[in-house]
Motif scaffolding. Structure first.
Motif, PDB file in Angstrom:
ATOM      1  N   GLY A  78       0.805  -1.215   0.000  1.00 34.46           N
ATOM      2  CA  GLY A  78       0.000   0.000   0.000  1.00 34.46           C
ATOM      3  C   GLY A  78       0.837   1.262   0.000  1.00 34.46           C
ATOM      4  N   LYS A  79       0.149   2.408   0.050  1.00 35.68           N
ATOM      5  CA  LYS A  79       0.851   3.693   0.035  1.00 35.68           C
ATOM      6  C   LYS A  79       1.697   3.905   1.287  1.00 35.68           C
ATOM      7  CE  LYS A  79      -2.161   6.423  -2.974  1.00 35.68           C
ATOM      8  NZ  LYS A  79      -3.064   7.597  -3.053  1.00 35.68           N
ATOM      9  N   ASP A  80       1.335   3.250   2.383  1.00 31.59           N
ATOM     10  CA  ASP A  80       2.118   3.417   3.613  1.00 31.59           C
ATOM     11  C   ASP A  80       3.419   2.633   3.569  1.00 31.59           C
ATOM     12  OD1 ASP A  80       0.808   0.973   3.683  1.00 31.59           O
ATOM     13  OD2 ASP A  80       0.658   0.946   5.857  1.00 31.59           O
ATOM     14  N   GLY A  81       3.555   1.728   2.592  1.00 27.98           N
ATOM     15  CA  GLY A  81       4.814   1.017   2.397  1.00 27.98           C
ATOM     16  C   GLY A  81       5.079  -0.129   3.356  1.00 27.98           C
ATOM     17  N   SER A  82       4.151  -0.418   4.266  1.00 26.05           N
ATOM     18  CA  SER A  82       4.403  -1.467   5.259  1.00 26.05           C
ATOM     19  C   SER A  82       3.826  -2.799   4.800  1.00 26.05           C
ATOM     20  CB  SER A  82       3.796  -1.077   6.611  1.00 26.05           C
ATOM     21  OG  SER A  82       2.388  -0.991   6.519  1.00 26.05           O
ATOM     22  N   ARG A  83       4.465  -3.880   5.252  1.00 19.27           N
ATOM     23  CA  ARG A  83       4.007  -5.236   4.944  1.00 19.27           C
ATOM     24  C   ARG A  83       4.161  -6.073   6.192  1.00 19.27           C
ATOM     25  NH1 ARG A  83       6.342  -7.190  -0.797  1.00 19.27           N
ATOM     26  NH2 ARG A  83       4.344  -8.232  -0.787  1.00 19.27           N
ATOM     27  N   SER A  84       3.258  -6.997   6.363  1.00 24.75           N
ATOM     28  CA  SER A  84       3.357  -7.878   7.529  1.00 24.75           C
ATOM     29  C   SER A  84       2.629  -9.182   7.229  1.00 24.75           C
ATOM     30  CB  SER A  84       2.733  -7.217   8.767  1.00 24.75           C
ATOM     31  OG  SER A  84       1.343  -7.008   8.565  1.00 24.75           O
ATOM     32  N   SER A  85       2.974 -10.191   7.987  1.00 26.72           N
ATOM     33  CA  SER A  85       2.270 -11.471   7.913  1.00 26.72           C
ATOM     34  C   SER A  85       2.414 -12.151   9.264  1.00 26.72           C
ATOM     35  CB  SER A  85       2.838 -12.363   6.800  1.00 26.72           C
ATOM     36  OG  SER A  85       4.191 -12.660   7.047  1.00 26.72           O
ATOM     37  N   SER A  86       1.478 -13.016   9.562  1.00 28.59           N
ATOM     38  CA  SER A  86       1.500 -13.729  10.841  1.00 28.59           C
ATOM     39  C   SER A  86       1.367 -15.219  10.582  1.00 28.59           C
ATOM     40  CB  SER A  86       0.349 -13.257  11.738  1.00 28.59           C
ATOM     41  OG  SER A  86       0.465 -11.884  12.019  1.00 28.59           O
ATOM     42  N   GLY A  87       2.057 -15.994  11.386  1.00 33.01           N
ATOM     43  CA  GLY A  87       1.962 -17.438  11.265  1.00 33.01           C
ATOM     44  C   GLY A  87       1.949 -18.088  12.630  1.00 33.01           C
ATOM     45  N   ILE A  88       1.266 -19.202  12.735  1.00 33.04           N
ATOM     46  CA  ILE A  88       1.220 -19.942  13.995  1.00 33.04           C
ATOM     47  C   ILE A  88       1.371 -21.434  13.703  1.00 33.04           C
ATOM     48  CG2 ILE A  88      -0.251 -18.269  15.175  1.00 33.04           C
ATOM     49  CD1 ILE A  88      -2.589 -20.238  14.712  1.00 33.04           C
ATOM     50  N   GLY A  89       1.733 -22.172  14.735  1.00 35.51           N
ATOM     51  CA  GLY A  89       1.746 -23.623  14.677  1.00 35.51           C
ATOM     52  C   GLY A  89       0.955 -24.168  15.859  1.00 35.51           C
ATOM     53  N   PHE A  90       0.204 -25.213  15.645  1.00 37.15           N
ATOM     54  CA  PHE A  90      -0.576 -25.794  16.741  1.00 37.15           C
ATOM     55  C   PHE A  90      -0.683 -27.305  16.535  1.00 37.15           C
ATOM     56  CE2 PHE A  90      -3.476 -24.450  13.401  1.00 37.15           C
ATOM     57  CZ  PHE A  90      -4.317 -25.537  13.225  1.00 37.15           C
ATOM     58  N   GLU A  91      -1.004 -27.980  17.615  1.00 32.95           N
ATOM     59  CA  GLU A  91      -1.151 -29.442  17.574  1.00 32.95           C
ATOM     60  C   GLU A  91      -2.480 -29.817  16.918  1.00 32.95           C
ATOM     61  OE1 GLU A  91       0.563 -32.128  18.776  1.00 32.95           O
ATOM     62  OE2 GLU A  91       2.321 -31.110  19.590  1.00 32.95           O
ATOM     63  N   TYR A  92      -2.378 -30.770  15.993  1.00 30.60           N
ATOM     64  CA  TYR A  92      -3.595 -31.293  15.382  1.00 30.60           C
ATOM     65  C   TYR A  92      -3.414 -32.797  15.191  1.00 30.60           C
ATOM     66  CZ  TYR A  92      -7.539 -32.002  12.249  1.00 30.60           C
ATOM     67  OH  TYR A  92      -8.728 -32.455  11.691  1.00 30.60           O
ATOM     68  N   LYS A  93      -4.156 -33.561  15.983  1.00 30.91           N
ATOM     69  CA  LYS A  93      -4.122 -35.015  15.911  1.00 30.91           C
ATOM     70  C   LYS A  93      -2.690 -35.564  16.009  1.00 30.91           C
ATOM     71  CE  LYS A  93      -8.534 -35.683  13.565  1.00 30.91           C
ATOM     72  NZ  LYS A  93      -9.278 -36.314  12.460  1.00 30.91           N
ATOM     73  N   GLY A  94      -1.963 -35.057  16.990  1.00 29.79           N
ATOM     74  CA  GLY A  94      -0.641 -35.592  17.287  1.00 29.79           C
ATOM     75  C   GLY A  94       0.480 -35.083  16.416  1.00 29.79           C
ATOM     76  N   ARG A  95       0.274 -34.007  15.701  1.00 30.77           N
ATOM     77  CA  ARG A  95       1.352 -33.418  14.889  1.00 30.77           C
ATOM     78  C   ARG A  95       1.174 -31.905  14.850  1.00 30.77           C
ATOM     79  NH1 ARG A  95      -0.571 -32.376   9.553  1.00 30.77           N
ATOM     80  NH2 ARG A  95      -2.672 -33.218   9.237  1.00 30.77           N
ATOM     81  N   ILE A  96       2.276 -31.222  14.508  1.00 30.33           N
ATOM     82  CA  ILE A  96       2.240 -29.767  14.419  1.00 30.33           C
ATOM     83  C   ILE A  96       1.777 -29.353  13.029  1.00 30.33           C
ATOM     84  CG2 ILE A  96       3.667 -27.683  14.341  1.00 30.33           C
ATOM     85  CD1 ILE A  96       3.134 -28.520  17.114  1.00 30.33           C
ATOM     86  N   VAL A  97       0.811 -28.457  12.999  1.00 32.92           N
ATOM     87  CA  VAL A  97       0.328 -27.890  11.735  1.00 32.92           C
ATOM     88  C   VAL A  97       0.682 -26.409  11.721  1.00 32.92           C
ATOM     89  CG1 VAL A  97      -1.715 -27.317  10.376  1.00 32.92           C
ATOM     90  CG2 VAL A  97      -1.548 -29.548  11.485  1.00 32.92           C
ATOM     91  N   MET A  98       1.317 -25.970  10.632  1.00 33.36           N
ATOM     92  CA  MET A  98       1.698 -24.563  10.474  1.00 33.36           C
ATOM     93  C   MET A  98       0.744 -23.882   9.500  1.00 33.36           C
ATOM     94  SD  MET A  98       4.315 -24.408  12.462  1.00 33.36           S
ATOM     95  CE  MET A  98       4.798 -22.729  12.073  1.00 33.36           C
TER      96      MET A  98
END
Length: 802
Positions: free
Chosen positions: A513-533
């Motif tokens: 955008g015009k403000d020039g900023s960028r961001s993203s978010s990510g998480i990992g959590f347990e799902y049926k005995g494994r990590i999902v990102m």
């Protein structure tokens, strides 16, 4: 003797005004362009080189061996930096950092500012000179902030503000801070750009995350003690990683990740500060590439090289006109070195004039170059010792090699051969032909590169990204009001406008955008005995319909009451591995399960050099939205934009409206590609022009040498067409040979370059055929006019020519 050399050189130059004019023009333009491109490349290579202790400063990167392959990231947990400083002996200074935007308030004034949240060591590590205030510890207290000169002028209208109190919006509340110091404005060659520096502990996420090792949201810079090597620090940090990331390592093993060559699953790596600007982490590893500035350097050198080839070729071709002069000089006792210096002095005249004009042209067109190629170079760079040294070395090489080769060639001619006026030219012609083939090969490679670059940009610009980029306006929610309340108020304010389709918001923009900023978010959590990102996006309940995303299963959020459910994309559905993803319950927070309400079709929420990753939409009024999105009707979009801007000003009169359509945002993400394409396009155009100038001069000389031959052929009945063919066929053979050489080279180079993009064009044969056709047509136009004119000349005049 020297005076005599110079006097004769000047007279000889005046006798051959056409060729000298072409040489000086070509060399001057090439020199000017090479200087400007060289300054641009050096500007990029100088990023972060101004820090006094830069050699000891590193950016910390965390690498993991996941079940899907290696993964590298620059965000870390809040406890990492203080724990490292306490337990690792090699740390001299360390600082966490979050680059952000914030609203600053002083009196009745509200201004959006670029801010970095950093630790107390920040100004001890980096060379951002403090001009006024507390120089030793500018961030000694939690409510201390440091303004740059630009930032102080923007908020207070003055730099004499040390000790003044103002407010910053933190978590939707106004919090008081005190100006402790004023720092010098950030130089353009800095990756760290800010108007305000504040303590990291005052950041909105700190209190919740300060003890959490599984929540990463900031970068870490470390300065090592003298004598401590980065490799040694990385090696010694392994036991630290095993201790504090033990649970994560066990989960990676459980989920089937494969260890690296050292048997490790998680590592801390250090990227030198001078490499940060050129580092990439998208392929799961740390990759440092300076290909872009080196490519610019390469284009500059190639353009200069083509101009030099022109000079060498024309100098060799003119040898035949000076054979008797050389023979007479040798008969009168001239030695080889005297002849060499005579001819070299003529070249020296040309180079001095050309380089002087080139320097003046580069300074005259500096501002135009900056605007056209979006660079921040300045005339001060021209006077830097490194640039001047490079320029002087280039000038020396050109004068010695380019001027010296033809002079050496002419000085070595035999006396008898010269007096006869006959030149055994096969060797000279071979040199000339090789140089011309090389010259046109460069031009054709650059033409192909131009065609492919612009085709890739056009492909990315017009690709269906999976969302509506034509009718949606995005804008930062940079006002004083609560972001969720602001979206609701805008929706109510615009509800009576039939041309406004829907209003929503999220915590991340699409594109730039015009403000020039960028961001993203990510998480990992347990799902049926494994990590999902998954990527994680906070949205308003109208986000899906506002962006025009397509539902492929289930339903969208229907109201704010759906905040206990999530919507995912197809890639996330595949990640879960369920036959029916709508049966999934995601434990994103401990003990709280979120049902999957629906699945949206995959869309490109990141740049096109990356594949589509898993995405989860989540509604929460406890987390801020940072961008608003408004979908407008396809008719009268300009009027709709004005209506949106007016509604914004009514609700947030003190905050700037920085709205832009998403297609503009997407175009901004191609800024580097477009700049590179412009440089390659301009370089290829100049390369062709310079090559054709040389070709034109060569055709003039060859026509002069074959004047009697042309006359004889016309007398015995040769047509204009046949004579034109005879005069041009040798040149066209060279251009075709250049095409044969350039095609496989350009194919290999461009194929490798396109691998940087997940979504890319195919290298069609028409790119190469088109480049070859352009080169042949331009060559024909260049030499055709002169050869046709020679073929149509009166043969009687041709036969009388001596």
């Amino acid at each position: 003797m020297i005076k005599n050399y110079l006097k004769i050189a000047w007279r000889n130059l005046l006798k051959d005004k056409v060729n000298i004019s072409l040489n000086i023009t070509g060399l001057s333009v090439a020199c000017a362009v090479a200087i400007l491109l060289g300054m641009s490349a050096m500007f990029q290579l100088s990023y972060d080189g101004f820090h006094e202790r830069g050699e000891s400063i590193y950016k910390m990167v965390r690498t993991e061996q996941t079940p899907k392959g290696p993964k590298a990231g620059t965000v870390h947990a809040a406890p990492l930096a203080p724990t490292l400083e306490a337990e690792m002996t090699g740390v001299k200074h360390i600082s966490r950092m979050v680059q952000d935007g914030t609203l600053a308030l002083f009196g009745e004034k509200e201004v959006n500012m670029d801010i970095v949240w950093v630790d107390q060591d920040f100004f001890s590590m980096f060379s951002f000179p403090v001009l006024h205030g507390n120089e030793k510890e500018p961030l000694a207290d939690l409510n201390d902030v440091v303004f740059t000169e630009e930032g102080a002028q923007k908020l207070f209208g003055s730099t004499d503000v040390v000790g003044k109190t103002f407010n910053l919006m933190v978590n939707g509340e106004e919090k008081p801070f005190t100006v402790s110091a004023i720092a010098k404005d950030i130089v353009p060659q800095s990756n760290l750009d800010f108007q305000i520096a504040a303590r990291f502990e005052s950041h909105r996420e700190y209190n919740e995350a300060k003890e959490q090792w599984d929540r990463q949201y900031h970068e870490v810079f470390v300065e090592l003690k003298q004598g401590v090597l980065a490799s040694s620090f990385e090696q010694s940090s392994r036991s630290f990683v095993d201790l504090y990331y033990g649970e994560g390592i066990e989960r990676l093993k459980r989920d089937g990740a494969t260890a690296d060559e050292n048997g490790r699953f998680i590592n801390l790596e250090l990227v030198p500060l001078k490499d940060v600007h050129f580092a990439s982490f998208k392929n799961g590893t740390v990759e440092v590439s300076r290909s872009r500035p080196y490519l610019i350097f390469g284009v500059a050198l190639l353009i200069l090289f083509i101009a030099c080839i022109n000079y060498i070729n024309m100098s060799i071709a003119k040898t035949a006109k000076r054979l008797k002069e050389i023979g007479m000089r040798k008969t009168l006792g001239a030695q080889k070195k005297q002849l060499f210096f005579q001819f070299w002095s003529e070249s020296l005249f040309v180079f001095i004039i050309s380089i002087s004009i080139g320097v003046v042209l580069s300074l005259v067109f500096l501002n135009d170059f900056k605007s056209m190629f979006n660079t921040q170079i300045s005339s001060s760079m021209f006077w830097s010792p490194m640039f001047l040294a490079g320029l002087l070395l280039s000038i020396l090489a050109i004068t010695v090699v380019v001027g010296g080769y033809p002079a050496l060639l002419m000085s070595r001619l035999g006396t008898i051969q010269s007096l006869k006026g006959k030149l055994e030219s096969s060797g000279n012609n071979q040199v000339r032909n090789v140089l011309m083939v090389f010259q046109f090969s460069i031009a054709i490679i650059m033409i192909v590169g131009t065609l492919v670059l612009w085709s890739q940009i056009d492909y990315m610009r017009n690709k269906d990204l999976g969302f509506d980029k034509e009718q949606v306006v995005s804008f930062p929610l940079n006002g004083k009001r609560n972001s969720h309340d602001m979206v609701d108020l805008l929706r109510d304010e615009l509800s009576g406008n039939a041309e406004i389709v829907s209003v929503s918001g999220s915590d991340s923009n699409l594109g730039l955008g015009k403000d020039g900023s960028r961001s993203s978010s990510g998480i990992g959590f347990e799902y049926k005995g494994r990590i999902v990102m998954t990527n994680f996006l906070i949205v308003d309940h109208e986000y899906v319909q506002t962006l025009g995303l397509n539902m492929v299963a289930g339903r969208n959020f229907e109201s704010a009451a759906d905040s206990l459910g999530v919507v995912i994309n197809e890639s996330m559905a595949k990640e879960l591995g369920e036959q029916d993803p709508l049966t999934s319950q995601l434990e994103i927070e401990d003990g709280i399960f979120y049902p999957v309400l629906g699945v949206v079709k995959d869309y490109n929420f990141k740049d096109l050099d990356r594949a589509i990753a898993p995405m989860t939409f989540f509604m929460s009024r406890q987390q801020d939205l940072t961008y608003g999105f408004v979908k407008v009707a396809p008719t009268n979009m300009a009027n709709s934009f004005v209506a949106l801007e007016n509604a914004w000003k009514k609700l947030e009169p003190n905050a700037d409206f920085l709205g832009s359509f998403l297609n503009e945002n997407i175009d901004r993400t191609f800024r580097q590609e477009k700049t590179t394409a412009k440089m390659i396009s301009s370089g290829s155009l100049l390369a062709i022009v310079l090559s054709c100038m040389g070709l034109f001069a060569m055709s003039l000389l060859i026509v002069q040498q074959r004047t009697k031959e042309i006359g004889v052929r016309k007398v015995i009945g040769a047509s204009v067409g046949s004579i034109t063919y005879i005069l041009t066929k040798d040149f066209l053979k060279l251009v075709l040979l250049a095409f044969i050489i350039a095609s496989p080279l350009s194919w290999y180079i461009l194929k490798e370059w396109l691998q940087n993009y997940t979504y890319r064009i195919d290298l069609s044969v028409w790119f190469f055929a088109g480049a070859g056709a352009i080169a042949v047509v331009i060559a024909m136009l260049t030499i055709g006019t002169r050869t046709i004119r020679a073929a149509r000349a009166n043969p009687v005049k041709s036969l009388r020519t001596e």
